[in-house]
Design a protein around this motif. Sequence first.
Motif, PDB file in Angstrom:
ATOM      1  N   MET A 186       0.827  -1.215   0.000  1.00  0.00           N
ATOM      2  CA  MET A 186       0.000   0.000   0.000  1.00  0.00           C
ATOM      3  C   MET A 186       0.862   1.266   0.000  1.00  0.00           C
ATOM      4  O   MET A 186       0.606   2.210  -0.749  1.00  0.00           O
ATOM      5  CB  MET A 186      -0.919   0.007   1.232  1.00  0.00           C
ATOM      6  N   VAL A 187       1.882   1.283   0.857  1.00  0.00           N
ATOM      7  CA  VAL A 187       2.772   2.451   0.935  1.00  0.00           C
ATOM      8  C   VAL A 187       3.458   2.677  -0.417  1.00  0.00           C
ATOM      9  O   VAL A 187       3.574   3.812  -0.894  1.00  0.00           O
ATOM     10  CB  VAL A 187       3.813   2.271   2.065  1.00  0.00           C
ATOM     11  N   ARG A 188       3.895   1.595  -1.042  1.00  0.00           N
ATOM     12  CA  ARG A 188       4.539   1.698  -2.360  1.00  0.00           C
ATOM     13  C   ARG A 188       3.567   2.234  -3.409  1.00  0.00           C
ATOM     14  O   ARG A 188       3.937   3.035  -4.272  1.00  0.00           O
ATOM     15  CB  ARG A 188       5.058   0.324  -2.793  1.00  0.00           C
ATOM     16  N   ALA A 189       2.322   1.759  -3.356  1.00  0.00           N
ATOM     17  CA  ALA A 189       1.325   2.213  -4.334  1.00  0.00           C
ATOM     18  C   ALA A 189       1.072   3.717  -4.189  1.00  0.00           C
ATOM     19  O   ALA A 189       1.018   4.442  -5.184  1.00  0.00           O
ATOM     20  CB  ALA A 189       0.026   1.424  -4.166  1.00  0.00           C
ATOM     21  N   ILE A 190       0.935   4.170  -2.959  1.00  0.00           N
ATOM     22  CA  ILE A 190       0.700   5.605  -2.721  1.00  0.00           C
ATOM     23  C   ILE A 190       1.879   6.427  -3.236  1.00  0.00           C
ATOM     24  O   ILE A 190       1.709   7.465  -3.871  1.00  0.00           O
ATOM     25  CB  ILE A 190       0.447   5.859  -1.222  1.00  0.00           C
TER      26      ILE A 190
ATOM     27  N   PRO B 108       1.941  13.771  -5.814  1.00  0.00           N
ATOM     28  CA  PRO B 108       1.800  13.392  -4.406  1.00  0.00           C
ATOM     29  C   PRO B 108       0.368  13.592  -3.900  1.00  0.00           C
ATOM     30  O   PRO B 108      -0.224  14.643  -4.124  1.00  0.00           O
ATOM     31  CB  PRO B 108       2.776  14.321  -3.678  1.00  0.00           C
ATOM     32  N   THR B 109      -0.154  12.571  -3.244  1.00  0.00           N
ATOM     33  CA  THR B 109      -1.478  12.699  -2.648  1.00  0.00           C
ATOM     34  C   THR B 109      -1.346  13.319  -1.258  1.00  0.00           C
ATOM     35  O   THR B 109      -0.331  13.127  -0.576  1.00  0.00           O
ATOM     36  CB  THR B 109      -2.171  11.327  -2.558  1.00  0.00           C
TER      37      THR B 109
ATOM     38  N   GLY C  46       4.728   3.906   8.174  1.00  0.00           N
ATOM     39  CA  GLY C  46       5.600   4.555   7.210  1.00  0.00           C
ATOM     40  C   GLY C  46       4.909   5.592   6.343  1.00  0.00           C
ATOM     41  O   GLY C  46       5.548   6.223   5.503  1.00  0.00           O
ATOM     42  N   LEU C  47       3.602   5.772   6.523  1.00  0.00           N
ATOM     43  CA  LEU C  47       2.909   6.816   5.754  1.00  0.00           C
ATOM     44  C   LEU C  47       3.053   8.154   6.456  1.00  0.00           C
ATOM     45  O   LEU C  47       2.787   8.266   7.656  1.00  0.00           O
ATOM     46  CB  LEU C  47       1.422   6.472   5.606  1.00  0.00           C
ATOM     47  N   THR C  48       3.453   9.156   5.703  1.00  0.00           N
ATOM     48  CA  THR C  48       3.684  10.473   6.309  1.00  0.00           C
ATOM     49  C   THR C  48       2.591  11.469   5.924  1.00  0.00           C
ATOM     50  O   THR C  48       2.670  12.635   6.278  1.00  0.00           O
ATOM     51  CB  THR C  48       5.041  11.034   5.860  1.00  0.00           C
ATOM     52  N   ILE C  49       1.579  11.006   5.189  1.00  0.00           N
ATOM     53  CA  ILE C  49       0.497  11.909   4.782  1.00  0.00           C
ATOM     54  C   ILE C  49      -0.730  11.674   5.665  1.00  0.00           C
ATOM     55  O   ILE C  49      -0.777  10.725   6.441  1.00  0.00           O
ATOM     56  CB  ILE C  49       0.112  11.675   3.306  1.00  0.00           C
TER      57      ILE C  49
END
Length: 205
Positions: free
Chosen positions: A98-102, A108-109, A122-125
């Motif tokens: 999922m992180v790779r897909a984003i 950038p979303t 690991g998601l920073t958004i």
Amino acid sequence: MTNPDYTFEQAALDRGFTYIAGVDEVGRGPLAGPVVAAAVVLDTNNIPDGLNDSKKLTAKKRDALYDAIMEQADVSLAEATVAEIDEHNILRASHIAMVRAIAGLGQPTDHALIDGNMVPRGLTISTETVVKGDGRSLSIAAASIVAKVWRDRHMVDLAQQYPGYGWEKNAGYPTAVHKSGLENLGVTPHHRRSFKPVHNILYQE
């Protein structure tokens, strides 16, 4: 049961976010093949008709929607390999995908709608989890369709190289044909060794 709509996306837009991705994964249950995630940012003015949880659609409808989504939306597909599944565990591997897909989206979303109840590490958004999101959010529904069609096609390709496991029909899930193939033909490099039916064959007494 209502069909997915744009409520979650609109609420995020109303809060000031501008580029909202729906994220879903497919392939947690199979004994073979990667786990695949998709992130999709729909064009508000050009949303394909008929988006729904991929499990509720026919293969023909999924294929048609896959083409429409790929054409009309910002789409990113990513996978976590069998080796990563065996190293981490399937939940963590699905989150890695999922992180790779984003990260792979065209721009950038700033807000991600994640199917399920856990935010991947690991998601920073900004993120929001949506339980059963593929039946509630159009963006997540689109991600579920793209991920499933891509993974199913990938498993058909692998089935040409490793016939006898029925992957072209079961996509690596533990059907009778697949289990029989494991017993009679053994374990391939695409099997998840940490999954019990595969592990048991590898380490039979």
